[in-house]
Write an enzyme that holds these catalytic residues in place. Structure first.
Site: not given
Ligand code: AMP
Length: 117
Positions: A103-105
């Site tokens: 995923h890309l933030h």
């Molecule tokens: P990472 O920590 O880079 O793996 O990013 C994962 C991201 O997913 C985090 O920023 C979480 O806040 C987000 N996240 C987790 N569960 C959900 C969800 N159900 N819907 C939207 N975002 C989520």
């Protein structure tokens, strides 16, 4: 794969849990982060299951390009193209990755500091 083995993002792709979707096409999906770290915080993911950036190889060339080229489209939909934004891909333990689906933030809406913590 059973539902229990799916990542949270695969469950979103499969429509098993809801998401606030910003954009999608055949290959990717963008939705608002559930725990935003900035006024705008959107996640852009491929619909194909790929663990992270480190899992990418030549077979993903078109998809990886498509994902990156989708960023400015999503930025325009969010209205952040002029103010600017940051694109982050956390990878692995030290990268702070918590969901094992690439995923890309896309972060925006305030000046973002550098370096990250
Ligand atoms: P990472 O920590 O880079 O793996 O990013 C994962 C991201 O997913 C985090 O920023 C979480 O806040 C987000 N996240 C987790 N569960 C959900 C969800 N159900 N819907 C939207 N975002 C989520």
């Amino acid at each position: 794969m059973t539902s229990e083995e799916k990542t949270i993002f695969k469950k979103i792709i499969d429509g098993e849990i809801p998401a606030n979707v910003v954009f999608q096409d055949d290959l990717c999906l963008a939705f608002h982060d559930a725990f935003p770290q900035a006024p705008v915080h959107v996640l852009l993911i491929p619909k194909q299951e790929i663990e992270n950036v480190d899992s990418l190889d030549d077979q993903h060339r078109d998809l990886a390009g498509h994902l990156l080229l989708t960023v400015p489209k999503v930025a325009r939909l969010l209205g952040i193209e002029d103010s600017g934004y940051r694109v982050v891909a956390n990878c692995g333990k030290d990268g702070g990755q918590s969901v094992d689906h690439l995923h890309l933030h896309i972060l925006a809406g305030r000046p973002l500091t550098w370096p990250p913590g």
